[in-house]
Structures are given as structure tokens and as C-alpha cells.
Scaffold this motif. Sequence first.
Motif, short mmCIF file in Angstrom:
data_model
loop_
_atom_site.label_atom_id
_atom_site.label_comp_id
_atom_site.label_asym_id
_atom_site.label_seq_id
_atom_site.Cartn_x
_atom_site.Cartn_y
_atom_site.Cartn_z
N PHE A 37 0.82 -1.20 0.00
CA PHE A 37 0.00 0.00 0.00
C PHE A 37 0.86 1.26 0.00
O PHE A 37 0.34 2.36 -0.20
CB PHE A 37 -1.00 0.00 1.15
CG PHE A 37 -2.12 -1.02 0.97
CD1 PHE A 37 -2.36 -1.63 -0.25
CD2 PHE A 37 -2.92 -1.36 2.03
CE1 PHE A 37 -3.38 -2.56 -0.42
CE2 PHE A 37 -3.94 -2.30 1.88
CZ PHE A 37 -4.18 -2.89 0.65
N GLY A 38 2.17 1.12 0.16
CA GLY A 38 3.10 2.23 -0.01
C GLY A 38 3.48 2.43 -1.47
O GLY A 38 4.17 3.38 -1.81
N LEU A 39 3.04 1.52 -2.33
CA LEU A 39 3.36 1.59 -3.75
C LEU A 39 2.19 2.17 -4.54
O LEU A 39 1.04 2.08 -4.13
CB LEU A 39 3.67 0.18 -4.29
CG LEU A 39 4.78 -0.58 -3.58
CD1 LEU A 39 4.90 -1.99 -4.14
CD2 LEU A 39 6.10 0.16 -3.68
N ASN A 40 2.51 2.72 -5.71
CA ASN A 40 1.49 3.22 -6.61
C ASN A 40 0.71 2.04 -7.19
O ASN A 40 1.30 1.05 -7.60
CB ASN A 40 2.17 4.02 -7.74
CG ASN A 40 1.19 4.63 -8.69
OD1 ASN A 40 0.16 5.15 -8.28
ND2 ASN A 40 1.49 4.56 -9.97
N GLU A 41 -0.58 2.12 -7.20
CA GLU A 41 -1.46 1.12 -7.77
C GLU A 41 -1.24 -0.29 -7.22
O GLU A 41 -0.94 -1.23 -7.96
CB GLU A 41 -1.34 1.12 -9.30
CG GLU A 41 -1.73 2.44 -9.92
CD GLU A 41 -1.61 2.45 -11.44
OE1 GLU A 41 -0.91 1.60 -12.00
OE2 GLU A 41 -2.23 3.34 -12.04
#
Length: 147
Positions: A37-41
Motif C-alpha cells: 500500500f506504499g506503492l502506486n497502484e
Amino acid sequence: MLSNAYAAGYFTCADDGIGKFDRSMLSQQELMELFIFGLNEPEKICGSRDDPDDLCKWEGVTCNADGEVEKFEWTDKYEDGTGTLGFEFLPCSMKSLQMWRNALSGTIQLADLPGKIEVVYLFDNQIKGSLDLDRLPGTVLTLFLHL
């Protein structure tokens, strides 16, 4: 102003563990959700942010026979691969983390890598900062960074 008795009682009872994260308190599914959830998409990895698929069915995740995560690979996303890395959320069973050719940003906290990690590939990203190699887990056999 606190009296001496209250001040002494406060310092005696103060918990120095407050605010420290203990990854053993969460399931591997919950840990990996926090990590991606720290990543894009993240939906491209887990299917749905609101109702993620079973962890071992995620894109780029490899689990062992016991259903524990051993490898996460998220590569070649280039400018679409943005986000930050929270190594403290990786499960203790993780042995290989491969996230190269993305646009990941932030700093790397080597001390937060899981104790069983052997391979870390993070080259060709936008990661900045200094590294404390003394805090690198002793199990690491390969560390490939390009800062």
C-alpha cells in the motif's frame, strides 16, 4: 509541577517500547498489504485494495509449501512504479526482494529488512540517502543498489 514521588513513578513505569513496531503481531497477509500500500497502484499486485486476494496469489509473490512468503518481485514498471519502501512490513520469512527499474523513492533502512533475507535488488530507482551497512542482516548474500 510534579512532585518528586510522581516524577519518580512516571519514569519507573514508562514503557520504552511504545511506538516500536513488532512484525510478529500481524499476519503475513497484513504485513504485505501494508508494504504494497506504499506503492502506486497496489491493485495491480493484490487485486483489490478493499478486498485483497490471498497473498500467495498476488502478482510477484512466491510462497513456500507452508504458505509463507519467500520472494517478492516487482520490476520494470519504470515511471509507473512509484512509491516508498517500508521494509519493516516485510514478513520474517522473506528471502528475496527484487524491485528494480521502477521509480521508487525515499530512503532505505537496511536494519528493517527481515532476518532471513538473502537477496535484495533495488537498482534503477530514485532512492536517496546514506546506507548503514553495519545494520545489514548477516544473511544477505546479494545486495544490488544503484543510488
